[in-house]
Design an enzyme around this catalytic site. Structure first.
Site, mmCIF file in Angstrom:
data_model
loop_
_atom_site.group_PDB
_atom_site.id
_atom_site.type_symbol
_atom_site.label_atom_id
_atom_site.label_comp_id
_atom_site.label_asym_id
_atom_site.label_seq_id
_atom_site.Cartn_x
_atom_site.Cartn_y
_atom_site.Cartn_z
ATOM 1 N N ASP A 61 0.025 5.324 1.334
ATOM 2 C CA ASP A 61 -1.005 6.138 1.985
ATOM 3 C C ASP A 61 -1.567 7.220 1.066
ATOM 4 O OD1 ASP A 61 -0.808 4.826 4.301
ATOM 5 O OD2 ASP A 61 0.170 6.430 5.425
ATOM 6 N N ARG A 83 7.490 7.577 7.147
ATOM 7 C CA ARG A 83 7.142 8.939 7.556
ATOM 8 C C ARG A 83 7.504 9.188 9.024
ATOM 9 N NH1 ARG A 83 1.113 9.091 5.822
ATOM 10 N NH2 ARG A 83 1.155 11.004 7.055
ATOM 11 N N ARG A 98 0.825 -1.202 0.000
ATOM 12 C CA ARG A 98 0.000 0.000 0.000
ATOM 13 C C ARG A 98 0.857 1.249 0.000
ATOM 14 N NH1 ARG A 98 -4.398 -1.258 4.739
ATOM 15 N NH2 ARG A 98 -5.002 -3.333 4.008
#
Lengths: 246, 246
Positions: free
Chosen positions: A51, A198, A49
């Site tokens: 975000d 992040r 994935r």
């Protein structure tokens, strides 16, 4: 036959890679275009994935379809139908044993910082940080992350809907590279958890800005416990750069 | 007191500069932020319109307000309230005789071409054209436009709601500049009509691609009549670069 495709996208307007109800995802757009092209629903499997707001320079996905016209014509057909913010760069036939996610041995992410203010054209693609960022300290903080660690302190489980068997990951590369007012952080590992890059980027920047002593960052890593001290950097500075297969 | 401000914006998400009903314009966003800051409605006057999707590197506007805290603090206050896609770069107090539109002596626009395909990150900011574009021909076409001409062939009156007293303009600069796969066209004139730069860019590119003989472009210019042959290049490649005052 199985097709392995690479694609790039500007994540600004998408709710991430993964299909989800009532929000437009990259996967959904590509599947919609494939369904139009192939006249039947087709499910694609991404390498992982990304975000909402995160970009990709080379995301990988695969799907199974008896397409008899070769990879080049598939890419051409997809180009005509896809929005310009998503490009499928290549499509190659692969062995049925290939799996975009499970066959991946590592991934590299790039996190882009801007020293000082971002102009309106840079804003969606970087994170502006104060120009007094100490690049030597930043580099030292990045180096401290390299190796096999329990990265639980930098994983956000809540809201991800993901359960991890282990939070141990091997970070093989953590590089800082400057290009004028831009500073890129490169992270390569055998796997990443939800919001891990992040969280790492947010933390090393705090070290580089003198807001967090390097020793505290190291203690945080050793603690293997998520702490409020760890702040995730904004999605728009993050790029999935490359997925590596053996 | 009168304030002269310069601002830059990514026009991708805006319906152009000019305020209009039921669509979000750059002017409307800035006026909304000023009203919030000054607690009263304030009208701003731009140096001219830009179309939907057109960007600005240095648009100029002015407004009248008794702001006693200096230009720097005005810029800072606006920055905090404006969306990141619009930045006010400077605010200086000027003489009441200054008018952003009527005091302007010339403007420079940049039109950005991309040789070959644009990636998802370049797409909103350029016009991809076939890589076989002949830069020498393009240059010759640009040079043929320099000077004082009746540019009626390149003005789109319909839909603009504008009536022009004259369609004669003095084009003082028409420059081609290459930067890797990007080719920039610079146009400087004492004034531009609705869609004029995009019509000029679309036409010189057609010359550079061998789709329109240079002699026909020159005949078109001399005709001073809008023709279906003239196609406007897309808005997203266009930037208002600078407004000049004496």
């Amino acid at each position: 036959m199985r097709w392995k495709c690479t694609c790039s996208y500007d994540g600004s307007d998408y709710a991430g890679w993964q299909k989800q109800p009532e929000q437009l995802s990259v996967q959904q757009v590509i599947e919609g275009v494939l369904a139009k092209l192939l006249k039947e629903p087709v499910a694609i499997q991404g390498s992982g994935r990304t975000d909402a707001g995160v970009h990709a320079l080379e995301q990988v996905f695969h799907f199974d379809w008896d397409w008899r016209h070769g990879g080049k014509s598939l890419v051409k057909a997809l180009h005509a139908l896809l929005p310009k913010t998503i490009r499928v760069e290549s499509a190659v036939e692969v062995d049925a044993a290939f799996h975009s996610r499970f066959s991946a041995v590592s991934k590299r992410y790039r996190y882009r910082l801007k020293l000082g203010e971002a102009d309106p054209f840079q804003w969606p693609y970087c994170w502006p940080v104060p120009a007094q960022l100490d690049l030597n300290l930043l580099h030292a903080a990045m180096q401290a992350l390299v190796g096999k660690h329990d990265f639980a302190a930098f994983a956000a489980n809540r809201g991800s809907g993901l359960e991890y068997e282990t939070t141990v990951r091997q970070l093989t590369e953590a590089k800082v590279s400057q290009d004028g007012d831009f500073v890129d952080l490169f992270f390569r590992a055998d796997g990443f958890m939800y919001k891990m890059v992040r969280s790492l980027a947010g933390t090393v920047v705090n070290v580089g800005l003198g807001r967090l002593p390097l020793s505290e960052m190291v203690a945080l890593l050793s603690s293997a416990q998520r702490a409020p001290l760890v702040q995730a950097a904004p999605a728009r500075g993050l790029y999935l750069e490359k997925v590596f297969y053996s």
